[in-house]
Design an enzyme around this catalytic site. Structure first.
Site, PDB file in Angstrom:
ATOM      1  N   ASP A  87       0.862  -1.179   0.000  1.00 41.07           N
ATOM      2  CA  ASP A  87       0.000   0.000   0.000  1.00 41.07           C
ATOM      3  C   ASP A  87       0.901   1.232   0.000  1.00 41.07           C
ATOM      4  O   ASP A  87       2.109   1.137   0.217  1.00 41.07           O
ATOM      5  CB  ASP A  87      -0.966  -0.033   1.198  1.00 41.07           C
ATOM      6  N   ASP A  92      -3.796   6.986  -3.760  1.00 43.50           N
ATOM      7  CA  ASP A  92      -5.195   7.416  -3.938  1.00 43.50           C
ATOM      8  C   ASP A  92      -5.654   8.181  -2.697  1.00 43.50           C
ATOM      9  O   ASP A  92      -5.047   8.081  -1.635  1.00 43.50           O
ATOM     10  CB  ASP A  92      -6.093   6.194  -4.166  1.00 43.50           C
ATOM     11  N   CYS A 137      -7.054 -22.450  20.327  1.00 44.56           N
ATOM     12  CA  CYS A 137      -8.225 -22.712  21.168  1.00 44.56           C
ATOM     13  C   CYS A 137      -8.233 -24.146  21.698  1.00 44.56           C
ATOM     14  O   CYS A 137      -8.885 -24.439  22.693  1.00 44.56           O
ATOM     15  CB  CYS A 137      -9.501 -22.400  20.398  1.00 44.56           C
TER      16      CYS A 137
HETATM   17  N1  GUN Z   1      -6.565   0.957   3.173  1.00 45.75           N
HETATM   18  C1  GUN Z   1      -7.844   1.040   3.617  1.00 45.75           C
HETATM   19  N2  GUN Z   1      -8.580   1.853   2.817  1.00 45.75           N
HETATM   20  C2  GUN Z   1      -7.752   2.269   1.833  1.00 45.75           C
HETATM   21  C3  GUN Z   1      -7.942   3.126   0.693  1.00 45.75           C
HETATM   22  O1  GUN Z   1      -9.031   3.649   0.442  1.00 45.75           O
HETATM   23  N3  GUN Z   1      -6.849   3.304  -0.109  1.00 45.75           N
HETATM   24  C4  GUN Z   1      -5.630   2.745   0.155  1.00 45.75           C
HETATM   25  N4  GUN Z   1      -4.628   2.947  -0.691  1.00 45.75           N
HETATM   26  N5  GUN Z   1      -5.435   1.948   1.224  1.00 45.75           N
HETATM   27  C5  GUN Z   1      -6.490   1.722   2.051  1.00 45.75           C
HETATM   28 ZN    ZN Z   2      -9.414 -20.600  17.645  1.00 46.02          ZN
END
Ligand code: GUN
Ligand code: ZN
Length: 499
Positions: free
Chosen positions: A88, A123, A282
């Site tokens: 990300d 984004d 568990c």
């Molecule tokens: N992680 C959770 N939501 C988003 C998102 O809208 N964009 C990006 N790039 N990462 C995320």
């Molecule tokens: Zn479990």
């Protein structure tokens, strides 16, 4: 094509996504790896069922030490795994903190440099309470950045994948526009972003609308990721609407708070006397034993349980797709929260879209509640029965298939709740498992009655004798429903069973 679909049910599918580090079978859950923390190792996650993980390139970029390791050994070297890795971009930090100290080009180039398998542009996740003009402004910027990322990507020319996140807050027209533009860019991977605040506040109806608006513009062959959805309670529903990927930080975040995930919802460890699970954690510990452990040990074990249940649910969903019983699975999962029930009812408004996806050949029909009425098999049956051509002048329609003495009722057609008019073995009516007329919900009678009414009207030059049970007669009387002239009601005597 990087994504190949091998089985389908509802709008869900089992697919295979090709990445530079191997093929991932979907639906897939990507556990979030925090490069700053030593928690469950990727090696162990792989044993639990992880085929791909996700980490954050912005966190790596900002930490000089991590950055150097990632530049030298790649992101796979950094997290010590050869599994495919999605990275990300820092957008989530942008959403949480309102600002990030990086630009799109730099973070995309960095992801390329550290050999990410799935690269994500920076984004802008618009919060749900934003006005439409704010959402539109954010979206314009997101689209610009996605275009830039695609251009950078094309120059690299290897087989790593690039994502085009879809934004637009809760505005259907913006979500559709965002999805349309993303598809035009011919990205490899389509995350639906900005849904975390909706999921966190249980706004499931909004989430469903967002997903379906986006799906209405993406090609069916596009792999779709629901960004930040990590609670197993929503997986079945999201898969049924066409989501292929989830990422979970939830397993770790909830563990940190002593919370225990189940497909029915979240439990506090402190409230548990028994574990409703047989995963290795568990099995080895009772809640009392777990509570007594030091915080870090407890957190690790809870994190493992949380991952086990999440992967287990993915397998349950895959099996349901293979069996074509995904509708049934979702209808049972939504019982765990009233907002999931109301959210699922939103699909009524998207029947035409679901029709494009849902395979028509299914084994049977298992009624689980009034949501079963929204299944496509029902409307398909209604259409089919209206297309029958009838040669005789008079027909008998019986509300009972089997009489109390065990004999098959002699009739040309049968009247069933939900399906209305059915021919003996006519699928799905003939193979439907429904509660007895006496106990079924009024909505199911209503749906069946509407089909009957259309059928009688369509064949107005024929005569019909309707042999109805007391339940049907009461239903028709209490609602003051009118039947056309060509139908005559005969109430059939229901033989009481000897006790
Ligand atoms: N992680 C959770 N939501 C988003 C998102 O809208 N964009 C990006 N790039 N990462 C995320
Ligand atoms: Zn479990």
């Amino acid at each position: 094509m990087n994504f190949e679909i091998t089985a389908k049910d509802v709008m869900g599918r089992i697919g295979r996504l090709k990445t530079p580090h191997g093929i991932v079978e979907t639906p897939a859950l990507m556990p979030v790896i925090n490069p700053n923390l030593k928690f469950i190792s990727v090696k162990e996650m792989k044993k639990m069922g992880a085929q791909i993980v996700i980490t954050n390139s912005y966190i790596i970029y900002r930490n000089e030490n991590l950055k150097q390791i990632a530049i030298e050994k790649g992101v796979h070297g950094l997290i010590e795994s050869d599994l495919p890795v999605m990275t990300d971009s820092g957008s989530y930090q942008l959403m949480v903190y309102g600002d990030v100290e990086i630009d799109n080009r730099t973070i995309v180039e960095f992801q390329n440099q550290i050999c990410s398998d799935i690269v994500v542009p920076l984004d802008i996740p618009t919060p749900p309470n934003a006005s439409i003009s704010e959402a539109e402004k954010d979206l314009k910027e997101t689209l610009k950045r996605e275009k830039e990322a695609m251009e950078l990507h094309e120059r690299i020319d290897d087989n790593r994948l690039i994502a085009a996140p879809v934004q637009g807050a809760v505005y259907p027209e913006l979500r559709r526009l965002s999805a349309k533009r993303a598809a035009e860019l011919r990205a490899d991977f389509y995350p639906i972003g900005g849904v975390v605040p909706l999921l966190d506040t249980y706004r499931f109806s909004d989430v469903i609308r967002v997903i379906l608006e986006v799906k209405s513009e993406l090609p069916p062959s596009a792999p779709v990721h629901l960004f930040g959805a990590g609670h197993p309670m929503v997986f079945a529903m999201a898969v049924a609407l066409g989501c292929d990927f989830f990422d979970s930080a939830a397993y770790a975040l909830y563990a940190k708070d002593d919370r225990y995930l189940t497909v029915q919802g979240t439990k506090k460890l402190e409230e548990l006397q028994y574990f409703p699970c047989s995963c290795p954690v568990c099995n080895d510990f009772t809640p009392r034993e777990l509570k007594k452990l030091p915080k870090d040990e407890r957190q690790l074990l809870l994190g493992k349980h949380n991952l086990y249940v999440s992967f287990e649910e993915i397998n349950v969903i895959k099996q349901a797709i293979k069996e074509k019983s995904l509708f049934e699975l979702v209808e049972s999962r939504i019982r765990s929260h009233p907002y999931l029930v109301s959210a699922w009812r939103v699909i009524k408004e998207y029947k035409d879209l679901i029709e494009l996806y849902d395979p028509s050949a299914k084994q049977g029909f298992f009624y689980t509640g009034i949501e079963s009425i929204y299944r496509l098999a029902v409307q398909r049956h209604h259409r089919r029965i209206l297309n029958l051509s009838l040669d005789e002048k008079r027909y008998v329609i019986s509300a009972k298939h089997v009489l109390e003495d065990g004999q098959t009722a002699q009739a040309d057609f049968y009247l069933l709740p939900v399906f209305g008019v059915v021919v003996g073995e006519f699928y799905p009516g003939g193979h439907a498992e429904l509660p007895e007329d006496e106990y079924i919900e009024e909505e199911a009678l209503e749906e069946g009655f509407n089909c009957l009414l259309d059928f009688l009207k369509k064949n107005r030059d024929k005569g019909f004798e309707l042999r109805l049970t007391k339940r049907w007669v009461d239903f028709i009387r209490s609602r003051r429903l009118k039947l056309p002239e060509n139908a005559e009601i005969v109430e059939i005597e229901e033989v009481k069973r000897d006790n």
